[in-house]
Design a protein around this motif. Structure first.
Motif, PDB file in Angstrom:
ATOM      1  N   ILE B 340     -16.235  26.345 -28.506  1.00 15.44           N
ATOM      2  CA  ILE B 340     -15.734  24.977 -28.701  1.00 15.44           C
ATOM      3  C   ILE B 340     -16.817  24.124 -29.355  1.00 15.44           C
ATOM      4  O   ILE B 340     -16.569  23.343 -30.274  1.00 15.44           O
ATOM      5  CB  ILE B 340     -15.328  24.378 -27.331  1.00 15.44           C
ATOM      6  CG1 ILE B 340     -14.277  25.260 -26.669  1.00 15.44           C
ATOM      7  CG2 ILE B 340     -14.816  22.963 -27.522  1.00 15.44           C
ATOM      8  CD1 ILE B 340     -13.013  25.419 -27.458  1.00 15.44           C
ATOM      9  N   PHE B 344     -16.675  21.622 -32.648  1.00 16.86           N
ATOM     10  CA  PHE B 344     -16.832  20.167 -32.729  1.00 16.86           C
ATOM     11  C   PHE B 344     -18.199  19.750 -33.253  1.00 16.86           C
ATOM     12  O   PHE B 344     -18.325  18.730 -33.923  1.00 16.86           O
ATOM     13  CB  PHE B 344     -16.449  19.469 -31.418  1.00 16.86           C
ATOM     14  CG  PHE B 344     -17.363  19.681 -30.233  1.00 16.86           C
ATOM     15  CD1 PHE B 344     -18.649  19.179 -30.215  1.00 16.86           C
ATOM     16  CD2 PHE B 344     -16.893  20.342 -29.095  1.00 16.86           C
ATOM     17  CE1 PHE B 344     -19.453  19.344 -29.103  1.00 16.86           C
ATOM     18  CE2 PHE B 344     -17.702  20.507 -27.992  1.00 16.86           C
ATOM     19  CZ  PHE B 344     -18.989  20.014 -27.994  1.00 16.86           C
ATOM     20  N   SER B 388     -14.334  15.205 -28.425  1.00 15.17           N
ATOM     21  CA  SER B 388     -14.521  16.534 -27.855  1.00 15.17           C
ATOM     22  C   SER B 388     -15.931  16.661 -27.267  1.00 15.17           C
ATOM     23  O   SER B 388     -16.117  17.215 -26.183  1.00 15.17           O
ATOM     24  CB  SER B 388     -14.287  17.569 -28.946  1.00 15.17           C
ATOM     25  OG  SER B 388     -14.011  18.810 -28.384  1.00 15.17           O
ATOM     26  N   THR B 396      -8.914  16.858 -25.294  1.00 15.24           N
ATOM     27  CA  THR B 396      -9.903  17.523 -26.144  1.00 15.24           C
ATOM     28  C   THR B 396     -10.307  18.869 -25.556  1.00 15.24           C
ATOM     29  O   THR B 396     -10.287  19.077 -24.347  1.00 15.24           O
ATOM     30  CB  THR B 396     -11.161  16.662 -26.290  1.00 15.24           C
ATOM     31  OG1 THR B 396     -11.719  16.492 -24.988  1.00 15.24           O
ATOM     32  CG2 THR B 396     -10.851  15.321 -26.896  1.00 15.24           C
ATOM     33  N   SER B 397     -10.735  19.767 -26.479  1.00 14.71           N
ATOM     34  CA  SER B 397     -11.200  21.076 -26.022  1.00 14.71           C
ATOM     35  C   SER B 397     -12.474  20.927 -25.222  1.00 14.71           C
ATOM     36  O   SER B 397     -12.721  21.649 -24.257  1.00 14.71           O
ATOM     37  CB  SER B 397     -11.501  21.975 -27.209  1.00 14.71           C
ATOM     38  OG  SER B 397     -10.493  21.883 -28.142  1.00 14.71           O
ATOM     39  N   GLY B 398     -13.329  20.001 -25.683  1.00 10.60           N
ATOM     40  CA  GLY B 398     -14.629  19.839 -25.053  1.00 10.60           C
ATOM     41  C   GLY B 398     -14.499  19.560 -23.569  1.00 10.60           C
ATOM     42  O   GLY B 398     -15.319  20.010 -22.757  1.00 10.60           O
ATOM     43  N   SER B 469     -11.093  21.543 -32.748  1.00 15.10           N
ATOM     44  CA  SER B 469     -11.788  20.877 -31.637  1.00 15.10           C
ATOM     45  C   SER B 469     -10.807  20.284 -30.646  1.00 15.10           C
ATOM     46  O   SER B 469     -11.148  20.083 -29.478  1.00 15.10           O
ATOM     47  CB  SER B 469     -12.671  19.744 -32.129  1.00 15.10           C
ATOM     48  OG  SER B 469     -13.233  20.026 -33.343  1.00 15.10           O
ATOM     49  N   MET B 470      -9.631  19.963 -31.102  1.00 15.08           N
ATOM     50  CA  MET B 470      -8.679  19.384 -30.169  1.00 15.08           C
ATOM     51  C   MET B 470      -7.922  20.460 -29.404  1.00 15.08           C
ATOM     52  O   MET B 470      -7.753  20.375 -28.191  1.00 15.08           O
ATOM     53  CB  MET B 470      -7.665  18.490 -30.909  1.00 15.08           C
ATOM     54  CG  MET B 470      -8.304  17.313 -31.643  1.00 15.08           C
ATOM     55  SD  MET B 470      -9.413  16.333 -30.638  1.00 15.08           S
ATOM     56  CE  MET B 470      -8.253  15.366 -29.707  1.00 15.08           C
ATOM     57  N   GLY B 473      -9.217  24.362 -26.954  1.00 18.67           N
ATOM     58  CA  GLY B 473      -9.501  24.396 -25.525  1.00 18.67           C
ATOM     59  C   GLY B 473      -8.330  24.848 -24.680  1.00 18.67           C
ATOM     60  O   GLY B 473      -8.502  25.238 -23.525  1.00 18.67           O
TER      61      GLY B 473
END
Lengths: 527, 630, 173, 102
Positions: B340, B344, B388, B396-398, B469-470, B473
């Motif tokens: 991830i 990002f 993220s 967000t994936s982050g 990046s969105m 995740g």
């Protein structure tokens, strides 16, 4: 007979170059080039033959052997022999011979004929050293390579050449005399024991010596080899000699002359005095480690580019010393590869410095800077060999250093760990050299040409060679393994001998040196 | 298809060879096609191989193909073999896909550069080396790739070599990573010496067989490997090179100093996780170093003014999270965050590159501002990346990757509350400095002119990475939010799951909420401090303590200062003092003595016969005296 | 005859002293001849008449004549004498005198270690000398003749004036 | 014939030798130096003769003859050198010939 030719070709061509060089400067170059190419072809042909097994003699690992009477009354013979180790080094000699002839094509303009005579005589002497198996003959060649080298520095060198030449001569000669005394001592002790007075290497291998005498004689040999190698603290002649020598001289000096020291350690010290060498091992390794670190620190401090490269030699050859005295097959193999690769990489760096000096008439790093934008091809080549010399994987030097350190680690953890610190320092000086010389803003407007086709060819071939050694080291390993095998057998047994004095077995093995081709067990199994 | 595994690194290498040998004579468009195309092809091959690999039963084990034997003697035979398993496939995919996007971006970004071909040659070489690193089946080959990426990093940081600052930064990066690498190579010696092989899989089997948990050998070996990882991944105490490495072109920072090379340390530890599991002390050290690094780098990021340096410190900090995960045994969580983060962070760097290019090399955030309207695509994609990074909850994936790490930092057997607290504090810092950056650049009044806008080749990678990046995740969700285990399930063959003591599971939801809250709080704080009422921040910074702290953070917590005085200065001084080699002094002394003796003796040669006669007389006196009295 | 020995010994010493202190070369040479005569007498007293004869004929005769020739050829003027006197200042004497004295003292000490017995000298006739010369010492005689030949050639060669030095001499006032 | 101890003869020879040596050291005039060398040679010859007469053997006189030969040759060559020296240096000062100074 082919062994004799290997020595005669450069020598005869040298005389010829001298003769045709009276009042002419083109013919000597072509004569010398032709001779070196012929020599190289001959050596490579031998390599191919040995790889295909065509040269297999009854006396493995010796591929070729030639013995003629010279002074039979004193037991001196004109005795030459070649095994894988000599073969690799002879190939290297011929290769660097070609390089040094080509790189002095436009640099040397005075007394061209005599220059090439000296160059080829030095190469002939070096090849003789690599082939001689009679101690007096060995000493003879050892001296032969010294005098023309002296003249090369003295006549065609740079500003401070007289000082450098005499320093080089005195250091080397002092070591050589110690060796001569040791050779004579060995000769008489052997004669007293067996009744046959001989300088023949194969017969002397069987000599039993009491530990004190053995140690003293070994130190005599070691003095010569340590000066030549050079091991700290006998190294101070080297920066001066390298800096002042003409480019071809530096190439020969760094690429070949220093290798005779490493070769001597492997060929003479280990087989002739395994017990003493084992007793001396820790000191030898310590000298190697000190050399690695000390050479690297000094290299970093230099402002003269050629001097910097010269000090890197000290650092690199510390690995050879370390590898030889760590009494481990892997390290020994690494030392041999390191010798070959150092010959090429440092030789190339000296050629580059020479070419640079031809163009900008200085070696001072303070006056360089930003050269990349002016001479990008030269910068690229300098980068390649700087990286090779810092031991980047993919280049031959890495294989050498890796094997030496790995083998040494098996013997002595701490030595290997400290020596590995040399890798960091190597990185510091190599990149520092690039930073000061080639990166940054140009200090002054220079109108200089980039590498010409001839120069580019030389550099490209050397780069290819060092890359080949880094990616496919196997052919080199294969040809040297049988030669080093015998040395290892003796060396390892000597390490054990100090605990269990099984002298009879030891002797038997020593005299049968090299007849075993069975691969050694790896350190992994030897736990 | 899978037999063509060697093609993945070979393609970029071919690109490198062509470009370095003939690049200067090729037209720019060909250079661009070759440079980006070779990596693109490689990515395609990697995807095809990946699909085939995942759909075959091999996914549970691994696939090894030997290209040639590097060397072989005495039973030591490292070969040039590539090994594909789920872990290396993940790395390969990230490297080639992100690598391709960045190459594509570079086609436009570097369009005006004189050394176009050199840039793409180095970039291709980097991709090659990175692929060799991740695909290597033995540690020696891995070391080849390891040094290779270091070399490319050096070359690319110093790409604009005419400025000596860049060249120095490049050298610093290489030397500092080399220090770690030297520790690592000694680790290799130790492993081979004790276990008799360098083949990674076999090595792990033997290590587990021969070494009990906590044994000295395992600890030392793991510690030495850790050295290499610390250097490469810019963790404490070898982190100071990374901020300086921003001297290189921005896509380089995106590819090498954010997405791939700096995570090589994470990969190495994950790859040899069995060994680290045998050395709990070292593993604990990994976690502690991770936490310390993420805090130090987080604070440093807060004070930076240079856009790229914020991102650099943020990278250090995020890798700190990965180390924290590795330290508590959450191997797959670390790799998840790696993937991830690669998306990002490269997105953020590329966005930063777009901003820098648009404003004629303005990197100081305080001189930017209000760019939201002028660069809308850049703004929205940058915002996605920032969200993220700041782990904005749910979308967000982050958030998912960081949440997993924080959860394991608390709940794993090797975790603790303190590690979790550190992580949460870091999360707060992260969202503050991230949105400080966003607010300073895109909001407020416009302080600089936009000269040109990024074109398609730059925008496409931005958009693709923003999407990744969105949404990336969602392949791994916590229990409380759907419990998707695609990622860890996929890596399960290589990386074991985290052992969680019973009775902790109920906490997961609460901890997730805390993490989410922290992130939102951070964003609000940033809004308050840097956009709404910047006076607060100014006033805080102008107090004595504030100034000192600001200074400390700006300098990266003083590590550079310390190293300069502790290591560099003494080394350089000693080297300089000893420039003329003190050993030579002894030889000079001998020469001097001989010279003096010579002078003295030659002074007796007066050339006067009578003086010689005196000499004879004295000699006779002495000899007769000796004959008489002795 | 003892008296002859001691008396001529004293004469020899005194005249030798005069030789080394004179500033006029001819005077010194005359004193040297006296000294040689005294030594010849001592030879005679010691029972070596042949040696005494040779001393007078060859040394005091032939060799000294050579000296006189040379001194005449050099034709050193009066300024040489004054210069000689300057050179013979007492300071120049001290060092050499001490050294020579030390040497002589050492010799005297060495000689007085054994109390020598007094003996009557027996004459050794020229005949005996001749027999010894052409008997066991034949080789020495031959070598001596060679030496003389070499001396002859060398002297001839050295004494020749080559053109260069002649020219230089011609230039000199 | 005289009846004196041999030592007295040798003593006289030693004193003469010492005087000759003293002369060589003191004089700078090359002609005087040659004379003093003659004195020394003569003293040596005296020592031989004295020793020869002690044992009534002819060897002492034989040696004397040899020394005489050497002295003759030496004086001939030496005086030729003196002449050359004088031509070259226009002086008889031996110290002028110090070109071999180290």
């Amino acid at each position: 007979m082919i062994l004799v030719w290997l020595i005669v070709i450069p020598l005869a061509a040298g005389v010829l170059a001298w003769v045709v060089g009276r009042g002419d400067s083109v013919w000597p170059r072509w004569t010398a080039l032709a001779a070196m190419v012929l020599e190289f072809v001959l050596a490579v042909w031998l390599w191919v033959d040995s790889a295909s097994g065509a040269l297999a003699t009854t006396k493995l690992p010796w591929l070729l052997h030639a013995r003629y009477e010279w002074i039979p009354e004193l037991g001196i013979g004109f005795s030459l022999a070649m095994d894988g180790l000599s073969l690799v080094l002879v190939v290297l000699s011929a290769f660097l011979g070609i390089v040094s002839v080509v790189c002095s094509w436009s640099e040397i303009e005075e007394q061209v004929g005599f220059f090439h005579f000296n160059l080829l005589a030095t190469v002939a002497g070096i090849i003789g050293v690599f082939l001689a198996t009679d101690l007096i003959l060995f000493y003879f060649f050892w001296e032969i390579m010294l005098v023309p080298m002296y003249l090369l520095i003295r006549i065609w060198g740079h500003e401070n050449r007289a000082y450098a030449a005499i320093k080089f001569f005195l250091f080397t000669q002092a070591g050589a005399l110690a060796m001569l005394v040791a050779i004579l001592a060995l000769y008489f002790l052997h004669g007293q024991q067996t009744g046959t007075y001989t300088f023949d290497y194969f017969q002397l291998i069987g000599t039993t010596l009491n530990p004190a005498a053995s140690m003293l004689i070994m130190l005599g040999f070691f003095a010569a080899f340590a000066v030549k190698l050079p091991a700290v603290p006998f190294h101070t002649w080297l920066p001066d000699a390298h800096t002042e020598a003409p480019t071809a001289g530096s190439v020969i000096l760094a690429g070949l002359l220093l290798k005779t020291g490493g070769y001597g350690l492997i060929r003479f010290i280990l087989p002739l005095f395994p017990g003493s060498a084992a007793a001396f091992a820790n000191a030898g390794m310590a000298l190697g480690v000190v050399g690695i670190i000390y050479g690297a620190i000094l290299a970093f401090a230099q402002t003269d580019l050629k001097r910097l490269v010269a000090y890197t030699s000290i650092s690199h050859l510390g690995f050879v010393l370390l590898g030889v005295f760590s009494f481990n097959g892997m390290a020994l193999q690494g030392a041999v590869i390191q010798m070959v690769c150092h010959g090429i990489s440092t030789g190339a760096l000296f050629v580059l410095v020479g070419l640079l000096q031809e163009r900008i008439h200085t070696r001072d790093l303070d006056q360089m800077g930003g050269l990349w934008s002016t001479v990008p091809r030269m910068g690229g080549m300098a980068l390649v060999f700087a990286l090779a010399s810092l031991g980047l994987p993919g280049f031959g030097n890495f294989i050498g250093e890796f094997l030496v350190l790995m083998g040494t680690f098996h013997t002595n953890h701490w030595m290997a760990a400290v020596a590995a610190g040399g890798l960091v320092l190597a990185c510091v000086y190599a990149l520092w050299m690039m930073l000061r010389g080639f990166f940054g803003a140009a200090t002054q407007e220079r109108n200089i040409s980039d590498l010409s086709a001839r120069e580019m060819l030389v550099m490209a071939v050397m780069a290819a060679a060092i890359f080949w050694l880094g990616v496919f080291p196997q052919p080199t390993i294969d040809v040297t393994v049988p030669a080093l095998d015998g040395v290892r057998k003796v060396a390892r047994l000597a390490g054990e001998e100090s605990r269990t004095p099984d002298v009879a077995k030891f002797q038997q093995l020593k005299t049968g040196l090299g007849r075993t081709t069975k691969p050694m067990q790896g350190p992994g199994e030897n736990r | 298809m899978i037999d063509l595994l060697w093609l993945i690194p070979a393609l970029p290498f071919a690109g490198f060879l062509v470009l370095i040998l003939a690049g200067s004579r090729l037209p720019r468009i060909v250079v661009a096609v070759l440079g980006a195309g070779s990596v693109g092809f490689s990515a395609v091959v990697a995807c095809l191989i990946g699909i085939e690999f995942i759909s075959s039963p091999l996914v549970k084990t691994s696939f090894t193909r030997t290209v040639w034997t590097w060397m072989s003697f005495e039973g030591f035979s490292p070969s040039t073999s590539f090994c594909l398993d789920s872990l290396s496939l993940l790395m390969v995919l990230v490297v080639t896909v992100v690598g391709f996007l960045i190459h594509l971006y570079s086609v436009e970004f570097m369009a005006d550069d004189d050394a176009y071909h050199r840039y793409f040659a180095y970039m291709n070489l980097f991709v090659t080396a990175m692929l060799v690193l991740v695909l290597a089946d033995n540690l020696m080959l891995l070391y080849l790739g390891w040094e290779g990426v270091g070399l490319c990093s050096y070359l690319l940081i110093g790409f604009w070599y005419k400025d000596p600052v860049n060249a120095r930064a490049a050298m610093k990066a290489f030397v500092m990573t080399r220090i770690g690498d030297t520790g690592m190579i000694v680790g290799l010696f130790l492993l081979y010496n004790s276990l008799g092989t360098l083949e990674i899989h076999e090595l792990m089997v033997r290590a587990v067989r021969d070494w009990p948990v906590g044994s000295v050998m395992a600890t030392v070996a793991a510690a030495l490997l850790l050295c290499g990882a610390l250097g490469k991944s810019a963790q404490l105490p070898l982190q100071t090179w990374l901020p300086d490495a921003m001297a290189g072109p921005t896509p380089v920072s995106a590819l090498i100093h954010a997405a791939t090379m700096v995570t090589a340390g994470v990969y190495l530890i994950a790859r040899t996780h069995e060994l680290f599991a045998l050395a709990p002390a070292v593993q604990a050290a990994v976690a502690v170093i991770g936490v310390a690094t993420l805090l130090v780098a987080g604070f440093s990021a807060l004070a930076q003014q240079d856009l790229k340096r914020v991102l650099a410190y943020s990278t250090i900090s995020q890798i700190g999270y990965m180390f924290l995960a590795l330290g508590v045994g959450a191997w797959s969580a670390a790799m998840f965050h790696f993937a991830i983060h690669a998306f990002f962070k490269s997105l953020l760097f590329l966005g930063a590159g777009a901003i820098i290019m648009s404003t004629h090399h303005e990197q100081n955030m305080f001189r930017l501002g209000g760019l939201r309207t002028q660069l809308p695509v850049t703004f929205w994609t940058f915002l996605a990346g920032a969200a993220s990074l700041a782990a904005l909850p749910l979308i967000t994936s982050g958030f998912y990757s960081k949440d997993a790490i924080l959860w394991y930092a608390w709940s794993s057997e090797k975790g603790s509350v303190w590690l979790w607290l550190g992580g949460v504090a870091g999360a707060l810092l992260t969202s503050i400095y991230t949105f400080r950056m966003v607010f300073l650049i895109f909001f407020g009044e416009a302080r600089t002119k936009v000269y040109k806008r990024p074109g398609t080749a730059m925008l496409v990678p931005l958009i693709v990475l923003a999407v990744l990046s969105m949404v990336a995740g969602f392949i791994e969700l916590p229990h409380t939010l759907g419990d998707v285990r695609l990622f860890s399930g996929y890596l399960g063959a290589v990386l074991p799951p985290v052992p969680i003591p019973p009775g902790q599971a109920s906490l997961e939801g609460i901890l997730g909420i805390v993490a989410a809250a922290v992130s939102v709080v951070g964003i609000c704080l940033a809004y308050l401090l840097f956009l709404k009422v910047p006076q607060i921040a100014d006033r805080a910074a102008s107090t004595l303590a504030g100034r000192a702290l600001h200074r400390l953070w700006l300098e990266g917590c003083g590590f550079d200062w310390l190293y300069q005085r502790l290591l560099v200065f003494p080394f350089v001084t000693i080297a300089r003092i000893n420039r003329s080699d003190f050993i030579d002094f002894f030889y000079q002394l001998a020469a001097f003595l001989a010279e003096g003796l010579h002078q003295g003796l030659s002074a007796t040669q007066t050339g006067r016969t009578r003086h010689y006669a005196v000499g004879i007389g004295v000699g006779a006196l002495i000899i007769i005296g000796m004959a008489v009295w002795l | 005859m003892d008296v002859v020995f001691y008396l001529s010994g004293a004469v020899a010493i005194v005249s030798t002293l005069m030789v080394i202190t004179r500033s006029n070369a001819v005077h010194a040479l005359l004193y040297l001849i006296v000294s040689l005569f005294a030594v010849a007498l001592i030879f005679f007293a010691l029972g070596a008449p042949f040696a005494a004869a040779l001393e007078v004929i060859i040394y005091a005769g032939a060799i000294m004549v050579l000296f006189i020739f040379v001194i005449m050829m050099l034709n050193l003027g009066i300024q040489t004498q004054t210069q000689e006197r300057e050179w013979l200042n007492p300071k120049a004497w001290i060092g050499p005198a001490i050294l020579s004295a030390a040497l002589v003292c050492e010799l005297i000490y060495a000689l007085t270690l054994h109390k020598g017995a007094v003996f009557a000298a027996v004459e050794v006739t020229p005949k005996a000398v001749g027999i010894a010369l052409f008997g066991p010492y034949l080789l020495g005689v031959e070598l001596a003749s060679l030496l003389l030949l070499a001396g002859l050639v060398g002297t001839y060669h050295l004494g020749r004036r080559d053109e260069r030095s002649a020219a230089r001499e011609g230039d000199a006032p | 014939m005289a009846s004196v101890p041999m030592e007295h003869g040798l003593l006289l020879a030693g004193i003469l030798f010492g005087l000759g040596f003293l002369g060589v050291l003191v004089r700078r005039n090359i002609v005087f130096m040659l004379m003093c060398v003659e004195i020394m040679l003569n003293a040596a010859a005296l020592a031989f003769v004295a020793a020869g007469s002690r044992w009534a053997q002819p060897d002492g006189q034989v040696m004397f003859i040899f020394i005489l030969t050497v002295a003759a040759a030496e004086v001939a060559v030496g005086l030729a050198l003196v002449l050359q020296f004088y031509r070259g240096f226009r002086t008889v000062d031996m110290d002028a010939a110090d070109r071999m100074r180290g």
